[in-house]
Design an enzyme around this catalytic site. Structure first.
Site, PDB file in Angstrom:
ATOM      1  N   SER A 180       0.854  -1.188   0.000  1.00 44.11           N
ATOM      2  CA  SER A 180       0.000   0.000   0.000  1.00 44.11           C
ATOM      3  C   SER A 180       0.896   1.246   0.000  1.00 44.11           C
ATOM      4  O   SER A 180       1.986   1.232  -0.566  1.00 44.11           O
ATOM      5  CB  SER A 180      -0.938  -0.040   1.212  1.00 44.11           C
ATOM      6  OG  SER A 180      -1.786   1.087   1.234  1.00 44.11           O
ATOM      7  N   TYR A 203      -3.709   7.044  -8.086  1.00 41.57           N
ATOM      8  CA  TYR A 203      -2.705   6.195  -7.438  1.00 41.57           C
ATOM      9  C   TYR A 203      -3.001   6.080  -5.948  1.00 41.57           C
ATOM     10  O   TYR A 203      -3.085   4.977  -5.397  1.00 41.57           O
ATOM     11  CB  TYR A 203      -1.292   6.744  -7.656  1.00 41.57           C
ATOM     12  CG  TYR A 203      -0.255   5.924  -6.927  1.00 41.57           C
ATOM     13  CD1 TYR A 203       0.194   4.724  -7.466  1.00 41.57           C
ATOM     14  CD2 TYR A 203       0.236   6.326  -5.693  1.00 41.57           C
ATOM     15  CE1 TYR A 203       1.119   3.942  -6.782  1.00 41.57           C
ATOM     16  CE2 TYR A 203       1.157   5.551  -5.002  1.00 41.57           C
ATOM     17  CZ  TYR A 203       1.593   4.365  -5.550  1.00 41.57           C
ATOM     18  OH  TYR A 203       2.499   3.592  -4.861  1.00 41.57           O
ATOM     19  N   LYS A 207      -4.481   2.711  -3.624  1.00 44.96           N
ATOM     20  CA  LYS A 207      -3.870   2.157  -2.422  1.00 44.96           C
ATOM     21  C   LYS A 207      -4.857   2.155  -1.252  1.00 44.96           C
ATOM     22  O   LYS A 207      -4.791   1.282  -0.377  1.00 44.96           O
ATOM     23  CB  LYS A 207      -2.601   2.938  -2.069  1.00 44.96           C
ATOM     24  CG  LYS A 207      -1.498   2.822  -3.121  1.00 44.96           C
ATOM     25  CD  LYS A 207      -1.140   1.367  -3.395  1.00 44.96           C
ATOM     26  CE  LYS A 207      -0.015   1.221  -4.406  1.00 44.96           C
ATOM     27  NZ  LYS A 207       0.349  -0.191  -4.643  1.00 44.96           N
TER      28      LYS A 207
END
Length: 348
Positions: A180, A203, A207
């Site tokens: 992550s 992005y 995560k």
């Protein structure tokens, strides 16, 4: 002569700085009586060959290392037929898998807002190199499979592959490690836009989806003998933004990274080897019957660069929504992918 204990490790994104260092540290943690097969993944064969050569050179520097064999998967996680082919290859070759590292980190970057970067660095230099707001990301990018591209690359593609190889993972009493980020803040994800089609922080949002998917699935995985963890590597030098930097801006970035660590930031590991600490820690060092799985394990460093592990809590709001969405999509793709397997094997 006693036979060596065989182990199999799959590392996605092995050609990245983090992926390569995960391989290095994983090799270091194996005893000499282990024969480790590293299955490296990449989208292209030249990158596979490059990674294998680098790992071979690393093994040659080790004193009494484990035996290391190499295999590869050519897989593009933004292409579900490619993901299915990866499953087919793993299913054909391995009865059990012991480690699976989900190191997918694709983004749809469009450069740097230099004016915004200067403003943030001047107003809050520590925040500027921890949670930067000046990285420009494209909005609305879809894959050829008509999914949010970053969602598919970083979440759904790897998840689909893991679900397909559950028998091998279960037999190997595997550890699954999702990579992550410290930037996986709840504010970066709308539960009405889980594929992040409308998001300009895809992005970071992907995560956050990883965090929630882990929370929603680790107990079910544990019931099958698979221990799943979510980790974050902190801040380190990566290749994803190299094309947007020149010599001077690269030097400036590194200077700010070291300054941030000097000022007390525990997350500025800077070096990819230190960043790989948490992923390999959860895979090899912890007692799976003692360590907590509902927290995020982070690679951290002290002011003088000494590495250690730091855990952080994860806000679980939305985990059931994410799982329901992804499971529904998995069923859709199970149907779409009937009779879609092709052979992509080329000797390395």
């Amino acid at each position: 002569m006693t036979s060596k204990t065989r182990k199999v490790a799959v590392i996605t994104g092995a050609n990245s700085n983090l992926g390569l260092n995960i391989a290095y540290r994983l090799i270091e943690r194996q005893s000499a009586d282990v024969r480790l097969t590293l299955v490296v993944t990449s989208r292209t064969l030249p990158r596979v060959r490059e990674v294998v050569e680098l790992i071979k050179k690393f093994v040659a520097t080790q004193e009494d290392p484990c035996s290391v064999d190499f295999d590869y998967l050519l897989v593009d996680f933004t292409n579900m037929v490619s993901v299915l082919n990866a499953y087919y290859d793993l299913n054909q070759k391995y009865e059990s898998i012991n480690y699976f590292f989900v190191n997918a980190a694709q983004g749809v970057y469009d450069g740097i807002d230099w004016i915004g970067a200067v403003k943030q660095v001047l107003s809050d230099p520590l925040e500027a190199v921890t949670n930067p707001t000046y990285r420009k990301q494209l909005v609305g990018v879809k894959s050829k499979d008509e999914m949010g591209l970053v969602f598919q690359a970083n979440v759904f593609g790897p998840y689909y592959l893991i679900q397909k190889i559950l028998p091998q993972l279960s037999k190997g009493k595997a550890t699954v490690v999702w990579i992550s980020s410290i930037m996986a803040d709840p504010k970066h994800l709308s539960l009405q836009d889980i594929e992040m089609i409308k998001s300009d922080v895809t992005y970071e949002g992907s995560k956050r989806v990883v965090d929630l998917l882990h929370l929603a699935t680790y107990k079910q995985m544990k019931s099958q003998g698979i221990h799943q963890y979510v980790v974050q590597p902190g801040i380190f030098t990566s290749y994803s933004f190299a094309k947007y930097l020149n010599f001077f801006t690269t030097f400036g970035m590194l200077f700010l990274f070291y300054l941030a660590r000097l000022l007390g930031s525990k997350w500025h590991n800077i070096d990819g080897y230190k960043a790989a600490n948490a992923p390999v820690y959860v895979a090899t060092l912890i007692n799976p019957h003692f360590e907590h799985q509902e927290v995020k394990y982070g690679s951290a460093s002290s002011r003088d660069g000494m590495e250690y592990i730091e855990t952080t809590d994860i806000d679980k709001t939305g985990s059931s929504d994410v799982l329901a969405y992804i499971e529904k999509k998995k069923l859709e793709w199970d149907d779409k992918l009937k009779d879609q397997i092709t052979n992509s094997r080329i000797p390395i």
